[in-house]
Design a protein around this motif. Structure first.
Motif, PDB file in Angstrom:
ATOM      1  N   LEU A  30       0.836  -1.195   0.000  1.00 26.63           N
ATOM      2  CA  LEU A  30       0.000   0.000   0.000  1.00 26.63           C
ATOM      3  C   LEU A  30       0.873   1.248   0.000  1.00 26.63           C
ATOM      4  O   LEU A  30       1.918   1.292   0.652  1.00 26.63           O
ATOM      5  CB  LEU A  30      -0.895  -0.010   1.242  1.00 26.63           C
ATOM      6  CG  LEU A  30      -2.116   0.881   1.230  1.00 26.63           C
ATOM      7  CD1 LEU A  30      -3.083   0.456   0.134  1.00 26.63           C
ATOM      8  CD2 LEU A  30      -2.812   0.835   2.570  1.00 26.63           C
ATOM      9  N   LYS A  31       0.458   2.267  -0.745  1.00 28.03           N
ATOM     10  CA  LYS A  31       1.230   3.502  -0.841  1.00 28.03           C
ATOM     11  C   LYS A  31       0.920   4.425   0.331  1.00 28.03           C
ATOM     12  O   LYS A  31      -0.086   4.265   1.020  1.00 28.03           O
ATOM     13  CB  LYS A  31       0.929   4.206  -2.158  1.00 28.03           C
ATOM     14  CG  LYS A  31       1.391   3.417  -3.361  1.00 28.03           C
ATOM     15  CD  LYS A  31       1.061   4.115  -4.647  1.00 28.03           C
ATOM     16  CE  LYS A  31       1.497   3.259  -5.828  1.00 28.03           C
ATOM     17  NZ  LYS A  31       1.052   3.792  -7.090  1.00 28.03           N
ATOM     18  N   VAL A  32       1.782   5.406   0.530  1.00 31.88           N
ATOM     19  CA  VAL A  32       1.623   6.364   1.616  1.00 31.88           C
ATOM     20  C   VAL A  32       0.335   7.157   1.419  1.00 31.88           C
ATOM     21  O   VAL A  32      -0.015   7.543   0.308  1.00 31.88           O
ATOM     22  CB  VAL A  32       2.849   7.311   1.674  1.00 31.88           C
ATOM     23  CG1 VAL A  32       2.656   8.389   2.725  1.00 31.88           C
ATOM     24  CG2 VAL A  32       4.113   6.513   1.955  1.00 31.88           C
ATOM     25  N   LYS A  33      -0.387   7.391   2.519  1.00 34.25           N
ATOM     26  CA  LYS A  33      -1.651   8.132   2.584  1.00 34.25           C
ATOM     27  C   LYS A  33      -2.824   7.383   1.974  1.00 34.25           C
ATOM     28  O   LYS A  33      -3.888   7.968   1.801  1.00 34.25           O
ATOM     29  CB  LYS A  33      -1.528   9.525   1.935  1.00 34.25           C
ATOM     30  CG  LYS A  33      -0.477  10.401   2.559  1.00 34.25           C
ATOM     31  CD  LYS A  33      -0.801  10.718   3.993  1.00 34.25           C
ATOM     32  CE  LYS A  33       0.264  11.642   4.571  1.00 34.25           C
ATOM     33  NZ  LYS A  33       0.193  11.733   6.013  1.00 34.25           N
ATOM     34  N   GLU A  35      -3.324  -9.111   4.525  1.00 29.21           N
ATOM     35  CA  GLU A  35      -3.977  -8.867   3.242  1.00 29.21           C
ATOM     36  C   GLU A  35      -5.048  -7.808   3.432  1.00 29.21           C
ATOM     37  O   GLU A  35      -5.791  -7.827   4.424  1.00 29.21           O
ATOM     38  CB  GLU A  35      -4.610 -10.144   2.692  1.00 29.21           C
ATOM     39  CG  GLU A  35      -3.616 -11.085   2.095  1.00 29.21           C
ATOM     40  CD  GLU A  35      -4.278 -12.232   1.352  1.00 29.21           C
ATOM     41  OE1 GLU A  35      -5.482 -12.144   1.051  1.00 29.21           O
ATOM     42  OE2 GLU A  35      -3.576 -13.208   1.086  1.00 29.21           O
ATOM     43  N   ILE A  36      -5.110  -6.875   2.479  1.00 29.23           N
ATOM     44  CA  ILE A  36      -6.075  -5.786   2.545  1.00 29.23           C
ATOM     45  C   ILE A  36      -6.882  -5.741   1.266  1.00 29.23           C
ATOM     46  O   ILE A  36      -6.499  -6.336   0.263  1.00 29.23           O
ATOM     47  CB  ILE A  36      -5.362  -4.435   2.768  1.00 29.23           C
ATOM     48  CG1 ILE A  36      -4.336  -4.201   1.675  1.00 29.23           C
ATOM     49  CG2 ILE A  36      -4.738  -4.362   4.140  1.00 29.23           C
ATOM     50  CD1 ILE A  36      -3.728  -2.832   1.679  1.00 29.23           C
ATOM     51  N   GLN A  37      -7.983  -5.027   1.307  1.00 28.57           N
ATOM     52  CA  GLN A  37      -8.789  -4.800   0.123  1.00 28.57           C
ATOM     53  C   GLN A  37      -8.941  -3.306  -0.057  1.00 28.57           C
ATOM     54  O   GLN A  37      -9.403  -2.610   0.837  1.00 28.57           O
ATOM     55  CB  GLN A  37     -10.157  -5.453   0.249  1.00 28.57           C
ATOM     56  CG  GLN A  37     -10.092  -6.946   0.212  1.00 28.57           C
ATOM     57  CD  GLN A  37     -11.455  -7.574   0.254  1.00 28.57           C
ATOM     58  OE1 GLN A  37     -12.437  -6.922   0.540  1.00 28.57           O
ATOM     59  NE2 GLN A  37     -11.509  -8.853  -0.035  1.00 28.57           N
ATOM     60  N   GLU A  38      -8.540  -2.855  -1.222  1.00 26.13           N
ATOM     61  CA  GLU A  38      -8.624  -1.443  -1.555  1.00 26.13           C
ATOM     62  C   GLU A  38      -9.675  -1.280  -2.641  1.00 26.13           C
ATOM     63  O   GLU A  38      -9.664  -1.997  -3.632  1.00 26.13           O
ATOM     64  CB  GLU A  38      -7.263  -0.956  -2.057  1.00 26.13           C
ATOM     65  CG  GLU A  38      -7.237   0.486  -2.454  1.00 26.13           C
ATOM     66  CD  GLU A  38      -5.907   0.849  -3.061  1.00 26.13           C
ATOM     67  OE1 GLU A  38      -5.737   2.042  -3.308  1.00 26.13           O
ATOM     68  OE2 GLU A  38      -5.090  -0.031  -3.300  1.00 26.13           O
ATOM     69  N   VAL A  39     -10.596  -0.336  -2.470  1.00 23.62           N
ATOM     70  CA  VAL A  39     -11.646  -0.133  -3.448  1.00 23.62           C
ATOM     71  C   VAL A  39     -11.049   0.546  -4.677  1.00 23.62           C
ATOM     72  O   VAL A  39     -10.357   1.555  -4.575  1.00 23.62           O
ATOM     73  CB  VAL A  39     -12.773   0.737  -2.850  1.00 23.62           C
ATOM     74  CG1 VAL A  39     -13.851   0.989  -3.895  1.00 23.62           C
ATOM     75  CG2 VAL A  39     -13.357   0.074  -1.635  1.00 23.62           C
ATOM     76  N   VAL A  40     -11.315  -0.032  -5.854  1.00 22.25           N
ATOM     77  CA  VAL A  40     -10.855   0.537  -7.107  1.00 22.25           C
ATOM     78  C   VAL A  40     -11.739   1.739  -7.430  1.00 22.25           C
ATOM     79  O   VAL A  40     -12.971   1.656  -7.346  1.00 22.25           O
ATOM     80  CB  VAL A  40     -10.939  -0.495  -8.246  1.00 22.25           C
ATOM     81  CG1 VAL A  40     -10.529   0.136  -9.569  1.00 22.25           C
ATOM     82  CG2 VAL A  40     -10.071  -1.692  -7.940  1.00 22.25           C
ATOM     83  N   GLN A  41     -11.135   2.864  -7.804  1.00 21.32           N
ATOM     84  CA  GLN A  41     -11.908   4.052  -8.085  1.00 21.32           C
ATOM     85  C   GLN A  41     -12.782   3.824  -9.294  1.00 21.32           C
ATOM     86  O   GLN A  41     -12.331   3.340 -10.318  1.00 21.32           O
ATOM     87  CB  GLN A  41     -10.973   5.236  -8.317  1.00 21.32           C
ATOM     88  CG  GLN A  41     -10.170   5.532  -7.069  1.00 21.32           C
ATOM     89  CD  GLN A  41      -9.708   6.960  -7.032  1.00 21.32           C
ATOM     90  OE1 GLN A  41      -9.961   7.732  -7.929  1.00 21.32           O
ATOM     91  NE2 GLN A  41      -9.029   7.304  -5.963  1.00 21.32           N
TER      92      GLN A  41
END
Length: 119
Positions: free
Chosen positions: A36-39, A109-115
């Motif tokens: 994951l990237k910063v912020k 493991e994480i889940q990031e919502v795709v824009q």
């Protein structure tokens, strides 16, 4: 004898490596917390327990991470990363901040919502 490597082959190999680390799941991307990237903010999906030689022995690092609050459904944010190689990673859960090594963060493991994707 000199072996030449074409630049486009290097790019293809890099893309193939990145595809192995990212799994597309119905509009969500499951990645590791260390990637994951910063912020950026994400939701924890699970804490991986590494397979050891002794199956009966509990994974103490994964247990400790869960005790600290790294549980599925929790929102996390990467605050900053270390200068040399991005290690350690400063992570915030709620109002608490943790400094994790990349090896420890890679277990989560994480889940990031795709824009633009419907959730």
């Amino acid at each position: 004898m000199r072996i030449g490597i074409k630049p486009y082959l290097v790019i293809i190999l890099i893309c193939m490596y990145n595809k192995l680390n990212i799994v597309l799941i119905s509009g969500l991307i499951a990645v590791r917390l260390s990637d994951l990237k910063v912020k950026q903010t994400a939701i924890i999906s699970k804490v991986n327990r590494t397979v050891s030689d002794n199956v009966n022995q509990p994974d103490l690092v994964a247990s400790r991470l869960e005790t600290l609050g790294f549980v599925p459904g929790t929102q996390v944010q990467v605050i900053t990363k270390g200068i040399f190689g991005g290690d350690p990673i400063l992570i915030q859960i709620g109002f608490t901040r943790f400094a994790l090594r990349k090896v420890e963060a890679a277990r989560i493991e994480i889940q990031e919502v795709v824009q633009g994707a419907a959730v």
